[in-house]
Design an enzyme around this catalytic site. Structure first.
Site, PDB file in Angstrom:
ATOM      1  N   ARG A 181     -19.584  -8.789  45.443  1.00  0.00           N
ATOM      2  CA  ARG A 181     -19.094 -10.168  45.414  1.00  0.00           C
ATOM      3  C   ARG A 181     -20.243 -11.168  45.518  1.00  0.00           C
ATOM      4  O   ARG A 181     -21.199 -10.971  46.280  1.00  0.00           O
ATOM      5  CB  ARG A 181     -18.116 -10.417  46.559  1.00  0.00           C
ATOM      6  CG  ARG A 181     -16.785  -9.711  46.405  1.00  0.00           C
ATOM      7  CD  ARG A 181     -15.811 -10.165  47.472  1.00  0.00           C
ATOM      8  NE  ARG A 181     -15.461 -11.582  47.319  1.00  0.00           N
ATOM      9  CZ  ARG A 181     -14.761 -12.267  48.209  1.00  0.00           C
ATOM     10  NH1 ARG A 181     -14.339 -11.685  49.322  1.00  0.00           N
ATOM     11  NH2 ARG A 181     -14.474 -13.539  48.003  1.00  0.00           N
ATOM     12  N   TYR A 188     -20.788 -15.603  45.594  1.00  0.00           N
ATOM     13  CA  TYR A 188     -20.200 -16.930  45.512  1.00  0.00           C
ATOM     14  C   TYR A 188     -20.449 -17.494  44.114  1.00  0.00           C
ATOM     15  O   TYR A 188     -21.437 -17.111  43.457  1.00  0.00           O
ATOM     16  CB  TYR A 188     -20.829 -17.861  46.551  1.00  0.00           C
ATOM     17  CG  TYR A 188     -20.452 -17.536  47.975  1.00  0.00           C
ATOM     18  CD1 TYR A 188     -19.123 -17.529  48.387  1.00  0.00           C
ATOM     19  CD2 TYR A 188     -21.430 -17.283  48.934  1.00  0.00           C
ATOM     20  CE1 TYR A 188     -18.775 -17.248  49.696  1.00  0.00           C
ATOM     21  CE2 TYR A 188     -21.090 -17.010  50.251  1.00  0.00           C
ATOM     22  CZ  TYR A 188     -19.760 -16.991  50.626  1.00  0.00           C
ATOM     23  OH  TYR A 188     -19.425 -16.721  51.927  1.00  0.00           O
ATOM     24  N   ASP A 239      -8.708 -14.630  61.876  1.00  0.00           N
ATOM     25  CA  ASP A 239      -8.955 -13.881  60.630  1.00  0.00           C
ATOM     26  C   ASP A 239      -9.528 -12.484  60.861  1.00  0.00           C
ATOM     27  O   ASP A 239      -9.959 -11.829  59.915  1.00  0.00           O
ATOM     28  CB  ASP A 239      -9.863 -14.692  59.702  1.00  0.00           C
ATOM     29  CG  ASP A 239     -11.301 -14.785  60.199  1.00  0.00           C
ATOM     30  OD1 ASP A 239     -11.572 -14.408  61.370  1.00  0.00           O
ATOM     31  OD2 ASP A 239     -12.165 -15.245  59.429  1.00  0.00           O
ATOM     32  N   ASP A 293     -17.877 -17.522  62.395  1.00  0.00           N
ATOM     33  CA  ASP A 293     -18.916 -17.891  61.428  1.00  0.00           C
ATOM     34  C   ASP A 293     -19.734 -19.076  61.914  1.00  0.00           C
ATOM     35  O   ASP A 293     -19.229 -19.956  62.624  1.00  0.00           O
ATOM     36  CB  ASP A 293     -18.275 -18.257  60.088  1.00  0.00           C
ATOM     37  CG  ASP A 293     -17.543 -17.099  59.452  1.00  0.00           C
ATOM     38  OD1 ASP A 293     -17.982 -15.948  59.635  1.00  0.00           O
ATOM     39  OD2 ASP A 293     -16.527 -17.334  58.772  1.00  0.00           O
ATOM     40  N   ASP A 342     -10.224 -19.624  60.260  1.00  0.00           N
ATOM     41  CA  ASP A 342     -11.589 -19.130  60.032  1.00  0.00           C
ATOM     42  C   ASP A 342     -12.560 -20.210  60.500  1.00  0.00           C
ATOM     43  O   ASP A 342     -13.019 -21.040  59.718  1.00  0.00           O
ATOM     44  CB  ASP A 342     -11.762 -18.805  58.550  1.00  0.00           C
ATOM     45  CG  ASP A 342     -13.084 -18.132  58.241  1.00  0.00           C
ATOM     46  OD1 ASP A 342     -13.863 -17.870  59.172  1.00  0.00           O
ATOM     47  OD2 ASP A 342     -13.339 -17.863  57.046  1.00  0.00           O
TER      48      ASP A 342
END
Length: 322
Positions: free
Chosen positions: A162, A164, A195, A200, A232
């Site tokens: 993956r 961005y 989540d 983060d 999140d």
């Protein structure tokens, strides 16, 4: 792009003291981890990989008791270190491949978990932050919470790596020893559930970090992102090594000394899934960044959730506690 390193590359980046570790780590390490007492990281984290890949700041200290019970003192405690293992990062495989992993190991070669074994607190109101995605890169790197020793890997979807759709403009990663409990609904954020990941961090300093780098940061605010119904949190922070670190101490200072950054962070995380045909993410708390005190509250609550997780009073599901 990520730098290409040979197979099994090792980088020194930190050291810590461990005391009273049970001799059976598979059965006791997760349950023995808890609040941490640390010394200053000292050496400039921004110097990592500048002229050499090696980085050895002062030691972190953290203490385990030798039973299966969590130590429950308020904020750190004294102990005598039995030994001082240096922590390194060890890359296995090549970057931007399915097999690539960034493990954290001590100087005996024993693997440790960046999520569980790196302390959250540094003892002076600052926190340890682990870089997963360096600024101005797009590979979606993350701690593999379901793999033993939780190495950093590149996320996948349908068997493909993956990325961005565009570079992220800040250093991005996690606060160790935190967890957003998916069984808890937050009444302040539309009743959204956690989540199931560590919290983060968006680090807004000028220096580009490196995958697996440990930075000492101070929180400035937070955004309550709601991603497909899950809460999140994004803690906005700055490295204490940054030239502007002394100028920013709360969310209002960010707008003053980094004008437009709060809006840019919110818009980036709101829109990054749109090119893949998904809807924009939403934000709670009035669609604005909350202040430092609120961010500290989030950190405290998610650290408490993590403590329950590793003590096994909260079901772990497929999460690795080693």
């Amino acid at each position: 792009m990520l730098n290409q390193h040979p197979l099994h590359t090792i980088h020194w980046f930190s050291s810590f003291n461990i005391c009273g570790r049970n001799s059976n780590p598979s059965s006791s390490m997760a349950a023995a981890r808890v609040m941490v007492s640390t010394t200053l990281i000292g050496a400039s984290s921004s110097a990592l990989f500048k002229a050499t890949p090696f980085f050895k700041p002062q030691s972190l200290s953290f203490c385990f008791n030798n039973t299966h019970k969590l130590v429950s003192k308020k904020r750190g405690f004294a102990c005598s270190a039995l030994y001082r293992p240096d922590v390194q990062i060890k890359e296995e495989g090549l970057p931007e491949t399915l097999d690539y992993r960034v493990f954290f190991v001590d100087n005996s070669g024993k693997k440790v978990s960046p999520w569980h074994d790196i302390p959250l607190h540094t003892g002076d109101g600052a926190f340890n932050f682990i870089v997963e995605i360096p600024k101005e890169t797009s590979a979606k790197m993350e701690v593999a919470t379901d793999e033993v020793y939780t190495p950093i890997k590149q996320d996948t979807k349908k068997g493909k790596l993956r990325y961005y759709p565009y570079n992220i403009n800040w250093n991005y990663g996690l606060l160790p020893q935190t967890w957003e409990d998916p069984s808890l609904a937050n009444p302040e954020v539309d009743g959204a559930f956690g989540d199931n990941d560590p919290v983060d961090v968006v680090e807004i300093g000028e220096k580009r970090g490196n995958v697996g780098q440990l930075m000492k940061v101070k929180p400035l605010g937070c955004l309550a992102m709601i991603d497909e119904g899950e809460l999140d949190w994004k803690i906005i922070a700055i490295s204490l090594d940054d030239p502007k670190a002394s100028l920013v101490n709360d969310v209002d200072d960010v707008e003053k000394h980094f004008p437009g950054t709060l809006t840019a962070i919110r818009d980036w995380f709101r829109d990054y899934k749109i090119p893949d045909g998904k809807p924009a993410n939403n934000f709670g708390l009035g669609n604005k960044a909350a202040n430092k005190d609120y961010a500290l509250k989030v950190i405290t609550e998610t650290n408490e959730s993590w403590a329950k997780l590793v003590k096994r009073t909260t079901p772990a599901g497929e999460l690795s506690l080693v």
